[in-house]
Structures are given as structure tokens and as C-alpha cells.
Design a protein around this motif. Structure first.
Motif, mmCIF file in Angstrom:
data_model
loop_
_atom_site.group_PDB
_atom_site.id
_atom_site.type_symbol
_atom_site.label_atom_id
_atom_site.label_comp_id
_atom_site.label_asym_id
_atom_site.label_seq_id
_atom_site.Cartn_x
_atom_site.Cartn_y
_atom_site.Cartn_z
ATOM 1 N N PHE A 9 0.816 -1.226 0.000
ATOM 2 C CA PHE A 9 0.000 0.000 0.000
ATOM 3 C C PHE A 9 0.848 1.275 0.000
ATOM 4 C CE2 PHE A 9 -2.122 3.463 2.255
ATOM 5 C CZ PHE A 9 -3.235 3.649 1.454
ATOM 6 N N PRO A 10 1.761 1.472 0.967
ATOM 7 C CA PRO A 10 2.550 2.718 0.940
ATOM 8 C C PRO A 10 3.465 2.829 -0.276
ATOM 9 C CG PRO A 10 3.396 1.206 2.612
ATOM 10 C CD PRO A 10 2.111 0.629 2.125
ATOM 11 N N ILE A 11 3.932 1.680 -0.789
ATOM 12 C CA ILE A 11 4.813 1.704 -1.964
ATOM 13 C C ILE A 11 4.059 2.250 -3.178
ATOM 14 C CG2 ILE A 11 6.110 0.279 -3.599
ATOM 15 C CD1 ILE A 11 6.741 -1.607 -1.257
ATOM 16 N N PHE A 12 2.868 1.684 -3.426
ATOM 17 C CA PHE A 12 2.106 2.099 -4.603
ATOM 18 C C PHE A 12 1.455 3.464 -4.406
ATOM 19 C CE2 PHE A 12 2.510 -2.403 -5.624
ATOM 20 C CZ PHE A 12 2.786 -2.337 -6.974
ATOM 21 N N LEU A 13 1.168 3.834 -3.162
ATOM 22 C CA LEU A 13 0.668 5.187 -2.901
ATOM 23 C C LEU A 13 1.748 6.204 -3.252
ATOM 24 C CD1 LEU A 13 -1.428 7.165 -1.800
ATOM 25 C CD2 LEU A 13 -0.489 6.753 0.494
ATOM 26 N N GLY A 14 2.988 5.927 -2.842
ATOM 27 C CA GLY A 14 4.101 6.816 -3.172
ATOM 28 C C GLY A 14 4.323 6.912 -4.667
ATOM 29 N N ILE B 168 -6.568 3.397 -12.457
ATOM 30 C CA ILE B 168 -6.243 2.096 -11.858
ATOM 31 C C ILE B 168 -5.772 2.207 -10.416
ATOM 32 C CG2 ILE B 168 -4.694 0.098 -12.001
ATOM 33 C CD1 ILE B 168 -4.680 0.486 -15.043
ATOM 34 N N SER B 169 -4.836 3.120 -10.144
ATOM 35 C CA SER B 169 -4.181 3.172 -8.833
ATOM 36 C C SER B 169 -5.123 3.394 -7.647
ATOM 37 C CB SER B 169 -3.090 4.245 -8.840
ATOM 38 O OG SER B 169 -2.031 3.864 -9.685
ATOM 39 N N PRO B 170 -6.058 4.377 -7.685
ATOM 40 C CA PRO B 170 -6.933 4.572 -6.519
ATOM 41 C C PRO B 170 -7.736 3.324 -6.161
ATOM 42 C CG PRO B 170 -7.043 6.480 -7.955
ATOM 43 C CD PRO B 170 -6.271 5.421 -8.696
ATOM 44 N N ARG B 171 -8.282 2.652 -7.157
ATOM 45 C CA ARG B 171 -9.046 1.425 -6.904
ATOM 46 C C ARG B 171 -8.145 0.324 -6.346
ATOM 47 N NH1 ARG B 171 -14.337 -0.092 -6.500
ATOM 48 N NH2 ARG B 171 -14.791 1.449 -8.121
ATOM 49 N N MET B 172 -6.943 0.207 -6.889
ATOM 50 C CA MET B 172 -6.003 -0.809 -6.410
ATOM 51 C C MET B 172 -5.573 -0.512 -4.980
ATOM 52 S SD MET B 172 -2.365 -2.007 -8.063
ATOM 53 C CE MET B 172 -1.556 -0.465 -7.657
ATOM 54 N N LEU B 173 -5.330 0.746 -4.658
ATOM 55 C CA LEU B 173 -4.919 1.138 -3.313
ATOM 56 C C LEU B 173 -6.015 0.854 -2.292
ATOM 57 C CD1 LEU B 173 -3.154 4.518 -4.148
ATOM 58 C CD2 LEU B 173 -2.055 2.464 -3.257
ATOM 59 N N SER B 174 -7.257 1.152 -2.648
ATOM 60 C CA SER B 174 -8.361 0.866 -1.727
ATOM 61 C C SER B 174 -8.523 -0.635 -1.521
ATOM 62 C CB SER B 174 -9.666 1.471 -2.263
ATOM 63 O OG SER B 174 -10.075 0.831 -3.462
ATOM 64 N N GLY B 175 -8.206 -1.414 -2.563
ATOM 65 C CA GLY B 175 -8.296 -2.871 -2.450
ATOM 66 C C GLY B 175 -7.312 -3.450 -1.453
ATOM 67 N N PHE B 176 -6.150 -2.791 -1.288
ATOM 68 C CA PHE B 176 -5.170 -3.260 -0.315
ATOM 69 C C PHE B 176 -5.703 -3.203 1.112
ATOM 70 C CE2 PHE B 176 -1.645 -1.856 -3.396
ATOM 71 C CZ PHE B 176 -1.500 -3.144 -3.890
ATOM 72 N N LEU B 177 -6.655 -2.282 1.364
ATOM 73 C CA LEU B 177 -7.154 -2.045 2.713
ATOM 74 C C LEU B 177 -8.502 -2.698 2.978
ATOM 75 C CD1 LEU B 177 -6.241 1.752 2.955
ATOM 76 C CD2 LEU B 177 -4.842 -0.214 3.625
ATOM 77 N N LYS B 178 -9.065 -3.351 1.964
ATOM 78 C CA LYS B 178 -10.394 -3.967 2.109
ATOM 79 C C LYS B 178 -10.297 -5.486 2.112
ATOM 80 C CE LYS B 178 -12.918 -0.257 -0.291
ATOM 81 N NZ LYS B 178 -13.745 0.042 -1.492
ATOM 82 N N ASN B 179 -11.214 -6.095 2.852
ATOM 83 C CA ASN B 179 -11.311 -7.554 2.822
ATOM 84 C C ASN B 179 -12.091 -8.018 1.601
ATOM 85 O OD1 ASN B 179 -9.894 -8.001 5.249
ATOM 86 N ND2 ASN B 179 -11.722 -7.536 6.455
ATOM 87 N N GLU B 180 -13.167 -7.282 1.273
ATOM 88 C CA GLU B 180 -13.976 -7.595 0.093
ATOM 89 C C GLU B 180 -13.614 -6.621 -1.030
ATOM 90 O OE1 GLU B 180 -18.097 -7.650 0.934
ATOM 91 O OE2 GLU B 180 -17.967 -9.364 2.303
#
Length: 321
Positions: free
Chosen positions: A35-40, A84-96
Motif C-alpha cells: 500500500f505505501p509503496i504504490f501510494l508513493g 487504476i491506482s486509486p481502486r487498487m490502493l483501496s483494495g489493499f485495505l479492504k477484505n472484500e
């Protein structure tokens, strides 16, 4: 699985209301590290590309066809990464990791639009380099602002309609059961096999992307063939080196873009959580947008001088206040 019933234009019912994006990995510990890597990476991508666009717009020395095209390439990279990135980043923090049917269709449409527009724009930039090297005395007369604007508009329009055809043909299919996408974003090769109806037409529309992509590649290769012939005619070694340096950045960008794209879509697929296909896709859709500004700016003295002038102007403005 979440589902609903809705009538499409062609009378087909769409039962799947949500898809599941498996993401890069199903290991929670790894996701928290990523998460922090791809956020950066995403933030730096936005800053560098927006900064490059701003610099080109602010410095009149950079108001040339090459930098005009480069500013639109940066805009494409911003849109590409942001789809792509915002959706992928939110996916790192979600179970579903759910994405709605409409959101999935929208994401693919934007991704395909930007990807195909970039193919066309890279071809346009290759032609620009050919004119600059092959006909330097006529360059200003050939690459007039009106023509440059039309070439950029053509790249965007070609990408738009190509993407629209693919998106409509794919997402009007009947999806009745399987809804797990083995990827971190919505991509047709992973979505079409989930359909319960005949996918022949949808698969054929992928030929549109192939024609645009390889058609652009053909223009690029043809342009570089003429560029090579022009460089060979230059008698001095210094002149040849200078001519090659004017297109080396573009050649590096083309090699990275097409090299990874062809690897992603031509290599054998795997169902593993962190398979090579996903890793290559990360480089293709996440890393390249951050690399393009570096490729074009690191060895570019004009960009460096423009940045110095901008800093000097900003410093003088601050001191006057």
C-alpha cells in the motif's frame, strides 16, 4: 455473489451486478506493505507529470511540437494511472474487493482509451522526430501548430472509439455466475471468459485494439527506418550522435511501452495469486507513467534550463513581494 436483473438494449439480462478483483496478492501482510509503496508511486506520478505539463505551458522556449506532444503524453499517463491506482490502493485495505459492473466497464473504457491513445501518440512523436532529423530545414513549415493539434486529436479520437467498441461489445454480454477477475483491474482478457453467452463478437472486437496498436507500431518502425537512413547520410560523427540523441528518449519510451505490453498480452496466463502476468502488468500500467517524465527529462538540457528559468522567476517574484 451479488446479482441483479436488468434489461439491456439487445434484450439480454445482466445478472452479475458486482465483480471481485482479486488484486496483486491475497496475503494481507503483503498488501499492507504494498500500500505505501504504490501510494508513493502514484503521488510521484501525479507530481512529475503535472509538473512537466506546467513547465511546458509556462516556458515559451518549450512551445515546440516535441514538447507539445510530450505534454499530452503526460496527461495520458495521469489519466491512465488514475483510472487504476486509486481502486487498487483501496483494495489493499479492504477484505472484500468488490467493483460494480458499471465501475468495471468505466475503468476498462478509460484504461483502453488511454492505452490506445498512447500508442497513436507515440507514433505521432516518431513521425515528428523523423521530420526533425530528415527535413530539419522544412521542420517548422511542416509541423505547424494546426497539424500538431489535429494529430493529437486524432490520437485521442482513435483511442476513444476503439475503446468504446470493445467496452460496449464486452459489457453487453450475459454474465450469469462467475464474477471473480484474476487481476488488479478490469481487463477484457480476464472478463470475457466469465460470460455465459457467445463471446465470439466480443473477442473479434479485440482485433480493433490489435489493429490500432500494431498499426501505430508499424508507423513507429517505419519512421525509425527513415531516421536511421537519414542519420547514415550525415558525414560527421558528432552530427550523427546529436541526431540520435534527439530521438533516444522516445525510442526508450517506445521500447518500454510496447515491450511490456506485448509481454503481458502474449505470454501464457497463470492462475497463481502473484503470477508473472500481474507483475508485468504493474510495470505496464503503474511504473511506465512514472518513468516517462524521467526518460524525457533526465538528459534533456532544454527541460533543465526551463526549470532553472522557472525557479529564477519564482524566486524573483517572492523577493519582490
Amino acid at each position: 455473489m451479488t446479482s441483479s436483473r436488468s434489461m439491456g438494449r439487445n434484450g439480454n439480462h445482466t445478472s452479475v451486478a458486482m465483480f471481485v478483483l482479486l488484486g496483486l496478492s491475497d496475503e494481507k501482510e503483503l498488501q499492507l506493505i504494498l500500500f505505501p509503496i504504490f501510494l508513493g508511486i502514484y503521488l510521484v506520478t501525479l507530481i512529475w507529470n503535472l509538473g512537466l505539463i506546467f513547465l511546458i505551458r509556462m516556458d515559451f522556449h518549450l512551445h515546440t511540437p516535441m514538447y507539445f506532444f510530450l505534454s499530452f503524453l503526460s496527461f495520458i499517463d495521469i489519466c491512465y494511472s488514475s483510472s487504476i491506482s486509486p481502486r487498487m490502493l483501496s483494495g489493499f485495505l479492504k477484505n472484500e474487493k468488490m467493483i460494480s459492473f458499471f465501475a468495471c466497464a468505466t475503468q476498462y473504457f478509460v484504461v483502453a482509451w488511454m492505452a490506445l491513445a498512447e500508442c497513436c501518440l507515440l507514433a505521432t512523436m516518431a513521425y515528428d522526430r523523423y521530420v526533425a532529423i530528415g527535413s530539419p530545414l522544412q521542420y517548422s513549415a511542416i509541423m505547424v501548430p494546426g497539424l500538431c493539434g489535429k494529430m493529437v486529436a486524432g490520437a485521442y479520437v482513435s483511442g476513444f472509439f476503439s475503446s468504446l467498441i470493445q467496452t460496449v461489445s464486452c459489457f453487453q454480454l450475459y454474465y450469469c455466475g462467475p464474477n471473480i477477475i484474476q487481476h488488479f483491474f478490469c481487463d477484457l482478457p480476464q472478463i470475457i471468459p466469465l460470460s455465459c453467452s457467445n463471446t465470439f463478437v466480443a473477442q473479434m472486437t479485440l482485433l480493433v485494439a490489435i489493429v490500432v496498436g500494431f498499426g501505430s507500431l508499424f508507423v513507429i518502425l517505419l519512421s525509425y527506418g527513415f531516421i536511421a537512413a537519414s542519420i547514415l547520410k550525415i558525414s560527421s560523427g558528432k552530427g550523427s550522435a546529436k541526431a540520435f540523441n534527439t530521438c533516444s528518449s522516445h525510442l526508450a519510451a517506445v521500447t518500454l511501452y510496447y515491450g511490456t505490453a506485448l509481454s503481458v498480452y502474449l505470454c501464457p496466463k497463470s492462475n497463481q495469486s502473484m503470477n508473472p502476468d500481474k507483475v508485468l502488468s504493474v510495470f505496464y500500467v503503474i511504473i511506465i507513467p512514472i518513468l516517462n517524465p524521467l526518460i524525457y527529462c533526465l538528459r534533456n538540457n532544454e527541460i533543465k534550463e526551463a526549470l532553472k528559468r522557472l525557479i529564477k522567476r519564482a524566486t524573483a517574484l517572492c523577493q519582490s513581494e
